[in-house]
Design an enzyme around this catalytic site. Sequence first.
Site, PDB file in Angstrom:
ATOM      1  N   CYS A 202      -1.967  -1.245   1.713  1.00  0.00           N
ATOM      2  CA  CYS A 202      -0.865  -1.769   0.889  1.00  0.00           C
ATOM      3  C   CYS A 202      -0.640  -0.921  -0.359  1.00  0.00           C
ATOM      4  CB  CYS A 202      -1.124  -3.226   0.515  1.00  0.00           C
ATOM      5  SG  CYS A 202      -0.948  -4.305   1.944  1.00  0.00           S
TER       6      CYS A 202
ATOM      7  N   ASN B   2       1.032 -13.122   4.021  1.00  0.00           N
ATOM      8  CA  ASN B   2       0.367 -12.463   5.148  1.00  0.00           C
ATOM      9  C   ASN B   2       0.630 -13.218   6.445  1.00  0.00           C
ATOM     10  OD1 ASN B   2      -1.353 -14.414   3.890  1.00  0.00           O
ATOM     11  ND2 ASN B   2      -3.160 -13.563   4.856  1.00  0.00           N
TER      12      ASN B   2
ATOM     13  N   GLU C 179       1.803  -8.029   1.031  1.00  0.00           N
ATOM     14  CA  GLU C 179       2.506  -6.992   0.253  1.00  0.00           C
ATOM     15  C   GLU C 179       3.453  -6.196   1.141  1.00  0.00           C
ATOM     16  OE1 GLU C 179      -0.679  -7.696   0.275  1.00  0.00           O
ATOM     17  OE2 GLU C 179      -1.624  -7.389  -1.678  1.00  0.00           O
TER      18      GLU C 179
ATOM     19  N   CYS D 282      -0.345  -7.669   5.958  1.00  0.00           N
ATOM     20  CA  CYS D 282      -0.605  -8.213   4.614  1.00  0.00           C
ATOM     21  C   CYS D 282       0.689  -8.669   3.948  1.00  0.00           C
ATOM     22  CB  CYS D 282      -1.231  -7.153   3.719  1.00  0.00           C
ATOM     23  SG  CYS D 282      -2.870  -6.611   4.196  1.00  0.00           S
TER      24      CYS D 282
ATOM     25  N   GLU E  95      -0.825 -13.300  10.211  1.00  0.00           N
ATOM     26  CA  GLU E  95      -1.907 -12.860  11.093  1.00  0.00           C
ATOM     27  C   GLU E  95      -1.514 -13.005  12.561  1.00  0.00           C
ATOM     28  OE1 GLU E  95      -5.485 -14.808   9.721  1.00  0.00           O
ATOM     29  OE2 GLU E  95      -5.562 -13.497   7.955  1.00  0.00           O
TER      30      GLU E  95
ATOM     31  N   CYS F 285      -5.049  -4.168  -0.711  1.00  0.00           N
ATOM     32  CA  CYS F 285      -5.919  -3.329   0.119  1.00  0.00           C
ATOM     33  C   CYS F 285      -5.392  -1.889   0.113  1.00  0.00           C
ATOM     34  CB  CYS F 285      -5.957  -3.874   1.552  1.00  0.00           C
ATOM     35  SG  CYS F 285      -4.494  -3.486   2.532  1.00  0.00           S
TER      36      CYS F 285
END
Length: 161
Positions: free
Chosen positions: A115, A62, A75, A73, A64, A112
């Site tokens: 994703c 990830n 993924e 993210c 940010e 999530c």
Amino acid sequence: MTENKFEFHYDLYNDSSELTERDAWLLTEARSATKEAYAPYSNFYVGAVAMLANGEIVAGTNQENASYPVGICAERVLLGTVATIHPNVEIESIAISYSSQNIKSDHPISPCGMCRQALLEYETRLKKPIRLILGGLEGKVFVIKTVSLLLPFAFTSEELI
Ligand code: THU
């Protein structure tokens, strides 16, 4: 009216020592990839590592951003990388792990919603189920045979024809 039910089966392991050698190795790679995450805002470091049909291994973490919604993210970083450096090569399995400064990494997390949608698109695009191996740095591990199980009633390209 009929009441319908959705249920799915997944494999539950007490810890990574019960996995096949190949799956245990991939989960170790995901655990180690968490160290490359850039997550100074959440302090939640995610590593996702794919095993491709051609034997290549690709990692994502990830990333940010000070403008929080810009963050992405692990993924989806992974999927973009795989699609770019190994176009049209199927993904066989993805191991996902995490570490955190705030909670103990002793249970699996699952992707999530955004994703799940992105993973499903990749699975559909390459026509190959993507297995998920989900585990913390220690503890129980889930193995899910296909991403589609995680997204019932998915919106897909079939609606757009
Ligand atoms: N995150 C992932 O990378 N993958 C997930 O499946 C869940 C959440 C990241 C996003 C954000 O950087 C941090 O974890 C906390 O939400």
